[in-house]
Design a protein around this motif. Structure first.
Motif, PDB file in Angstrom:
ATOM      1  N   ASP A   1      23.038  18.177 -32.873  1.00  0.00           N
ATOM      2  CA  ASP A   1      23.956  19.333 -32.485  1.00  0.00           C
ATOM      3  C   ASP A   1      23.611  20.074 -31.175  1.00  0.00           C
ATOM      4  O   ASP A   1      24.358  20.627 -30.442  1.00  0.00           O
ATOM      5  CB  ASP A   1      24.037  20.692 -33.404  1.00  0.00           C
ATOM      6  CG  ASP A   1      24.284  20.091 -35.058  1.00  0.00           C
ATOM      7  OD1 ASP A   1      25.169  18.451 -34.632  1.00  0.00           O
ATOM      8  OD2 ASP A   1      24.007  20.575 -35.913  1.00  0.00           O
ATOM      9  N   ILE A   2      22.601  20.328 -30.623  1.00  0.00           N
ATOM     10  CA  ILE A   2      22.507  21.322 -29.517  1.00  0.00           C
ATOM     11  C   ILE A   2      21.972  20.940 -28.042  1.00  0.00           C
ATOM     12  O   ILE A   2      22.726  20.496 -27.322  1.00  0.00           O
ATOM     13  CB  ILE A   2      21.169  22.383 -29.996  1.00  0.00           C
ATOM     14  CG1 ILE A   2      20.250  22.617 -31.109  1.00  0.00           C
ATOM     15  CG2 ILE A   2      20.065  22.685 -28.583  1.00  0.00           C
ATOM     16  CD1 ILE A   2      18.670  23.514 -31.452  1.00  0.00           C
ATOM     17  N   ASN A   3      21.137  19.520 -28.635  1.00  0.00           N
ATOM     18  CA  ASN A   3      21.704  18.542 -27.441  1.00  0.00           C
ATOM     19  C   ASN A   3      22.901  17.951 -27.385  1.00  0.00           C
ATOM     20  O   ASN A   3      23.408  17.353 -25.884  1.00  0.00           O
ATOM     21  CB  ASN A   3      21.105  17.359 -28.013  1.00  0.00           C
ATOM     22  CG  ASN A   3      19.418  17.667 -27.882  1.00  0.00           C
ATOM     23  OD1 ASN A   3      18.858  18.636 -27.813  1.00  0.00           O
ATOM     24  ND2 ASN A   3      18.425  16.438 -28.816  1.00  0.00           N
ATOM     25  N   ALA A   4      23.580  18.134 -28.129  1.00  0.00           N
ATOM     26  CA  ALA A   4      25.587  17.511 -27.801  1.00  0.00           C
ATOM     27  C   ALA A   4      26.569  18.215 -27.367  1.00  0.00           C
ATOM     28  O   ALA A   4      26.791  18.064 -26.197  1.00  0.00           O
ATOM     29  CB  ALA A   4      26.058  17.097 -29.314  1.00  0.00           C
ATOM     30  N   ALA A   5      25.796  19.277 -27.328  1.00  0.00           N
ATOM     31  CA  ALA A   5      26.386  20.933 -26.560  1.00  0.00           C
ATOM     32  C   ALA A   5      25.902  21.126 -25.519  1.00  0.00           C
ATOM     33  O   ALA A   5      26.891  20.809 -24.479  1.00  0.00           O
ATOM     34  CB  ALA A   5      25.846  21.961 -26.915  1.00  0.00           C
ATOM     35  N   LEU A   6      24.475  20.824 -25.075  1.00  0.00           N
ATOM     36  CA  LEU A   6      23.902  20.926 -23.935  1.00  0.00           C
ATOM     37  C   LEU A   6      24.500  18.849 -23.308  1.00  0.00           C
ATOM     38  O   LEU A   6      24.874  20.099 -21.002  1.00  0.00           O
ATOM     39  CB  LEU A   6      21.839  20.323 -23.668  1.00  0.00           C
ATOM     40  CG  LEU A   6      21.874  21.647 -24.244  1.00  0.00           C
ATOM     41  CD1 LEU A   6      20.308  21.095 -24.322  1.00  0.00           C
ATOM     42  CD2 LEU A   6      22.065  22.722 -23.871  1.00  0.00           C
ATOM     43  N   LEU A   7      24.867  18.214 -23.339  1.00  0.00           N
ATOM     44  CA  LEU A   7      25.050  17.434 -22.884  1.00  0.00           C
ATOM     45  C   LEU A   7      26.455  17.601 -22.611  1.00  0.00           C
ATOM     46  O   LEU A   7      26.903  16.358 -21.233  1.00  0.00           O
ATOM     47  CB  LEU A   7      24.638  15.744 -23.882  1.00  0.00           C
ATOM     48  CG  LEU A   7      25.147  14.545 -22.847  1.00  0.00           C
ATOM     49  CD1 LEU A   7      24.155  14.632 -21.960  1.00  0.00           C
ATOM     50  CD2 LEU A   7      25.360  13.273 -24.024  1.00  0.00           C
TER      51      LEU A   7
END
Length: 388
Positions: free
Chosen positions: A118-124
């Protein structure tokens, strides 16, 4: 040029709904460590725990030395009061902390179902778009009403079927990403052009009450158990007190003096290693007696003084390219519970605590220090025969 991103986890010492909730054990781990661990293993460059609780600061400084990504900072009393906003804490951090960064990611400890993906998806999404901010949402198929008794999102005379209803996007309070420049200019976690990432519907629950706590606990357990699948057991991880020993210890004036171990367990572990199963020991106690016993057993992978066993397990798996599904874990008390749920097989002695026996895949017939480990070794050897 890649942008530097930081995670920010604000915690208050005093909470009204559940007193001391950030330190309270959820499946054997302090609540705040669930999102902290996921942040560590995400693509964030650094993670800051911002709190007025000295015990939490000490815990982070003592038990996360294995990673350079985490730092605990003192939050002012003014911005940790009941009336202080999260934005006030965010701005205090940005003003006083000299760390240079581009992307600010707010993570909430009250959303322990948040994971690294989830965190990586938001950053991306933030960095590969023209957006100024990104937040996490959940799609839910609920009908809403006004306080005057009017439907807000459907026609009562033409009630839609679930599969035909677009549903609602609801902010779940888990992940907020924005640029530092936007945050300082707007003084808000969200501003400008805003995008969204979708998280599963069960992440809509945030911990604000005892009912929320119980629900989250069951959701975590269910999520772990749904990920289990049959794999050959290549690694065995053992707790010590209550597994190798019966949980009792004798003391003299110098401190810990002795523990009782079962010699048959040592033979069982030797035979297990001959069957190409790696054996590791993980205990929260930093005991010289235990260290000497494991040296005698020639167990090189002996990890003493591990308080957050779940984070340590994640680290081991990442560093050694191990799947948790190929691990068997033997524990006896709640500080082992999260790891027992995480791995492929969990086992416990017959004299383990009631909670552990309820969740273990296998409750051994033998008690700790009375052949439980030997029995576990024999189970693994027999189980692995199906993978030849």
């Amino acid at each position: 040029m890649s942008k530097k991103s930081i995670g920010f986890i604000p915690l208050r010492k005093h909470s009204k709904g559940i007193p001391g909730k950030n330190k309270r054990k959820l499946l054997g781990r302090p609540l705040f460590t669930w999102v902290l661990t996921e942040a560590i293993f995400s693509n964030l460059n650094e993670v800051y725990v911002f709190t007025d609780d000295e015990e939490i600061i000490a815990y982070v400084e003592q038990h996360y030395t294995w990673t350079s990504k985490v730092k605990a900072l003192k939050r002012s009393a003014e911005n940790a009061s009941d009336t202080a906003s999260t934005e006030a804490a965010m701005l205090e951090f940005c003003t006083n902390e000299p760390t240079d960064f581009d992307v600010f990611c707010l993570l909430q400890a009250t959303s322990p179902l948040t994971n690294r993906h989830d965190i990586n998806a938001a950053l991306l999404k933030l960095q590969e778009s023209t957006l100024d901010a990104v937040l996490s949402v959940v799609k839910t198929h609920r009908f809403t009403w006004s306080k005057e008794g009017s439907p807000l999102n459907y026609d009562v005379m033409a009630r839609p079927r679930r599969q035909d209803f677009e549903g609602l996007l609801i902010e779940n309070g888990a992940v907020y990403c924005t640029y530092k420049t936007c945050l300082l200019e707007s003084k808000n976690r969200l501003s400008g052009k805003i995008g969204m990432i979708h998280m599963p519907e069960d992440t809509l629950v945030e911990i604000d009450s005892e009912t929320d706590w119980q629900l989250i606990e069951q959701l975590l357990i269910s999520n772990f158990k749904s990920q289990k699948s049959a794999r050959r057991i290549n690694h065995l991880i053992l707790d010590v007190d209550g597994v190798f020993t019966d949980g009792r210890v004798t003391f003299n004036k110098e401190g810990e003096f002795s523990k009782i171990f079962d010699m048959r367990d040592g033979m069982g572990l030797e035979i297990l290693r001959q069957h190409n199963v790696n054996v590791m020991v993980m205990t929260s106690e930093d005991s010289e007696v235990v260290g000497q016993r494991m040296k005698k057993l020639k167990l090189k992978d002996t990890f003493l003084g591990v308080k957050d066993k779940y984070s340590f397990l994640e680290r081991l798996c990442a560093e050694r390219n191990i799947s948790p599904k190929e691990i068997a874990y033997v524990g006896d008390d709640v500080n082992d519970l999260s790891n027992m749920l995480r791995v492929g097989w969990s086992l416990c002695p017959i004299n383990a605590t009631k909670t552990i026996k309820y969740h273990a895949d296998i409750v051994l017939k033998k008690a700790s220090a009375h052949g439980a480990i030997r029995e576990a070794c024999e189970f693994i050897i027999n189980y692995n025969l199906r993978f030849k």
